[in-house]
Design an enzyme around this catalytic site. Structure first.
Site, PDB file in Angstrom:
ATOM      1  N   CYS A  42     -17.866   3.248   2.450  1.00 10.42           N
ATOM      2  CA  CYS A  42     -16.232   4.198   2.337  1.00 10.42           C
ATOM      3  C   CYS A  42     -15.699   2.504   3.537  1.00 10.42           C
ATOM      4  O   CYS A  42     -16.389   2.007   4.448  1.00 10.42           O
ATOM      5  CB  CYS A  42     -15.248   5.271   3.016  1.00 10.42           C
ATOM      6  N   ASP A  44     -13.569   2.884   5.614  1.00 13.42           N
ATOM      7  CA  ASP A  44     -13.407   3.984   6.983  1.00 13.42           C
ATOM      8  C   ASP A  44     -13.971   2.612   8.274  1.00 13.42           C
ATOM      9  O   ASP A  44     -14.971   2.355   7.959  1.00 13.42           O
ATOM     10  CB  ASP A  44     -13.788   5.033   6.515  1.00 13.42           C
ATOM     11  N   ARG A  46     -14.486   2.475  11.185  1.00 19.06           N
ATOM     12  CA  ARG A  46     -15.328   3.625  11.979  1.00 19.06           C
ATOM     13  C   ARG A  46     -17.083   3.735  10.992  1.00 19.06           C
ATOM     14  O   ARG A  46     -17.658   4.238  11.921  1.00 19.06           O
ATOM     15  CB  ARG A  46     -14.484   5.214  12.054  1.00 19.06           C
ATOM     16  N   HIS A  98     -19.242  10.192   4.317  1.00 22.56           N
ATOM     17  CA  HIS A  98     -18.865  10.591   6.288  1.00 22.56           C
ATOM     18  C   HIS A  98     -18.274  11.613   6.355  1.00 22.56           C
ATOM     19  O   HIS A  98     -17.140  12.007   5.298  1.00 22.56           O
ATOM     20  CB  HIS A  98     -18.626   9.063   6.521  1.00 22.56           C
ATOM     21  N   CYS A 101     -13.571  12.487   6.366  1.00 21.67           N
ATOM     22  CA  CYS A 101     -13.149  11.099   5.323  1.00 21.67           C
ATOM     23  C   CYS A 101     -11.415  11.167   4.553  1.00 21.67           C
ATOM     24  O   CYS A 101     -11.446  12.624   4.475  1.00 21.67           O
ATOM     25  CB  CYS A 101     -14.354  11.393   4.099  1.00 21.67           C
TER      26      CYS A 101
HETATM   27 CO    CO Z   1     -13.896   7.796   4.697  1.00 20.87          CO
END
Ligand code: CO
Length: 204
Positions: A42, A44, A46, A98, A101
């Site tokens: 992803c 993302d 993080r 993750h 998400c």
């Molecule tokens: Co995500």
């Protein structure tokens, strides 16, 4: 520009440290790329691929998008997989989702418009296909996390049945497609044990 300027300063410090520790570091990396792993994760912020598995530049070929979705109609993802498998010869493709998400959450809530909503349509379809299981979850958070896992499993299937991966297996290439999930709460990865294909040794 102060903030962005600091990024250049950090870059210079990082490059300087690397060169000081190993004077040939950048010239070696510049001339060869031979990663054994393709990471599909992803976007993302993080979930930074290299950092969470402790790998250096040159060791991980990376593709990231919103909610780590790999539609076979996505030219971008298919080109990445083709290049990784056919040109770089990676032996492992890791689909890493993750928990928590935001993309998966948006698909569950299902009332947006625009490009993100279009992109997340496969996830809405997936949620519909698993409606009973999702509704049986004890809470919204549990539903959310379960769909994160189901998404990884679905993407492993999508990659495993893609033309490039099928062709690689037909010519006897060592190649495995794995499904992992990362927990933002403790920084740990979990193998969902849905691996397709095989590789002779576990290392690499
Ligand atoms: Co995500």
């Amino acid at each position: 520009m102060k903030y962005l300027g600091r990024l250049f300063e950090r870059n210079q410090a990082w490059a300087g440290e690397r060169s000081a520790a190993d004077p040939g570091y950048f010239s070696r990396l510049a001339h060869i790329q031979r990663p054994d792993l393709l990471w599909i994760g992803c976007s993302d912020s993080r979930v930074p691929a290299n950092q969470i598995v402790g790998l250096e530049p040159g060791e991980l070929f990376v593709h990231r998008n919103v909610a780590n979705v790999v539609p076979v109609t996505d030219l971008n993802a298919m080109a990445v997989i083709e290049y990784a498998v056919s040109s770089l010869g990676v032996r492992h493709i890791i689909i890493c989702g993750h928990y928590h998400c935001g993309g998966v959450r948006a698909a569950l809530e299902g009332h947006q418009a625009g490009a993100v909503a279009l992109w997340l349509q496969p996830l809405r379809n997936l949620a519909a296909a698993h409606r009973e299981e999702l509704e049986a979850q004890p809470s919204d958070d549990a539903r959310w996390d379960r769909l994160c896992e189901l998404n990884v499993v679905a993407q492993v299937q999508a990659v495993a049945t893609s033309e490039v991966v099928q062709a690689a297996w037909e010519r006897g290439a060592e190649l495995a497609v794995h499904g992992w999930i990362y927990d933002l709460e403790d920084g740990l990865l979990r193998d969902l044990e849905v691996t397709e294909g095989r590789v002779a040794d576990a290392g690499g």
